[in-house]
Write an enzyme that holds these catalytic residues in place. Sequence first.
Site, PDB file in Angstrom:
ATOM      1  CE  LYS A 116      -4.563   0.725   0.324  1.00  0.00           C
ATOM      2  NZ  LYS A 116      -5.624  -0.089  -0.271  1.00  0.00           N
ATOM      3  N   GLY A 218     -19.217   7.655  -0.701  1.00  0.00           N
ATOM      4  CA  GLY A 218     -18.314   8.175  -1.727  1.00  0.00           C
ATOM      5  C   GLY A 218     -18.207   7.209  -2.891  1.00  0.00           C
ATOM      6  CE  LYS A 219     -12.180   6.441  -4.772  1.00  0.00           C
ATOM      7  NZ  LYS A 219     -10.817   6.295  -5.333  1.00  0.00           N
ATOM      8  CB  VAL A 220     -17.005   1.859  -2.324  1.00  0.00           C
ATOM      9  CG1 VAL A 220     -17.661   0.503  -2.087  1.00  0.00           C
ATOM     10  CG2 VAL A 220     -15.638   1.684  -2.982  1.00  0.00           C
ATOM     11  N   GLY A 221     -19.498   3.592  -1.558  1.00  0.00           N
ATOM     12  CA  GLY A 221     -20.755   3.608  -0.824  1.00  0.00           C
ATOM     13  C   GLY A 221     -21.959   3.946  -1.676  1.00  0.00           C
TER      14      GLY A 221
END
Length: 400
Positions: A116, A218-221
């Site tokens: 990461k 956001g992007k996923v939620g």
Amino acid sequence: MTDVRPLSRQSSPGVHQADVDGPADAGVLRTLFHSEQGGHEQVVLCQDRASGLKAVIAIHSTALGPALGGTRFHPYADAVEHHQRPEEAAVLDALNLARGMTYKNALAGLDHGGGKAVIIGDPEKAKSEELLLAYGRAVASLGGRYVTACDVGTYVQDMDVISRECRWTTGRSPANGGAGDSSVLTAYGVFQGMRASAQHLWGAPTLRGRTVGIAGVGKVGHLLVGHLLEDGARVVITDVRPESVARVRAAHPEVLVAPDTAALIRTEGMDMYAPCALGGALDDDTVPALTAKAVCGAANNQLAHPGVEKDLADRGILYAPDYVVNAGGVIQVADELQGFDFARAKAKAGKIFDTTAEIFRRADADGVPPAAAADRIAEQRIAGREPSHDPSAGRSAAGR
């Protein structure tokens, strides 16, 4: 073996020895060398003064193949509240996230280890083409030991820029030979984990008629909201960004809104809670207040510290390990290294249902929390070091 290289005064992105003058940094080194959260093969600190780049790249393991994991762009402005410097908080975050990626990739059946990266700064203020290119050179200097992708604060267009300097970049746009937004299969995989959780608790793999609370859209939620509504669930959301809530409400006016996470977790009648923002969402304050019967969300490192998984189990709350259910994104970008095929990647992400269900069965059989069962299964694969094909294939594919 952890590699901390000598200090370099070059202006181009390089690897710098950690500053170990203060007690805060000693805490980072203790985590790295003496903690169960450590054991990383390599930690790289990168700096480019011309662009303002300050970044950390953590490689936890390459036992199953090249380390694969996203790049987070975050300011760590709240580090002072925890008596940390932003740089120290970033290193600790990178270490924890990289370790999680090792387990995630192993349980997803990928021939990749865990890594990461973190770029320190506010992406809305500090992000620039020059900085991303400098970061790309830093990743490229590792020669394929680490393959990067999107994470919080980075997007497909950023990966397109980074790839101009680094061939070991995934999550690029289709126009640049990539798979596009990995949030699509991340949300799909989390939904599969929710279905497996529902089957384990209520006997049927559906959220129909159930109430699900999502913290972070956001992007996923926001994509997860769509899956749940299509399945017939009632959805309650919250987000620190009003514009994110407004986007969901514009598309789905039937969705309810909680004022904040503290209110959301106390929602009467909530069946499942989905943390989909930053890590540490399940802590000593949150767990006792949860009304949900299950937790299954997209956020990484949801357990604030060891022992929280037992606290959840003691309260009878089923926990679907985050690194199991949110693996759809890494499955998507890993497929990109073979020449992306969405149907193939989606089919593999769909197996998150089976993996999650097996973890629940194993947990019940062994009398341990699901998080412990998941760890055991992942560690068995890592220790066996038996990738399904030559791990060098990941390196050569990434170099195309």
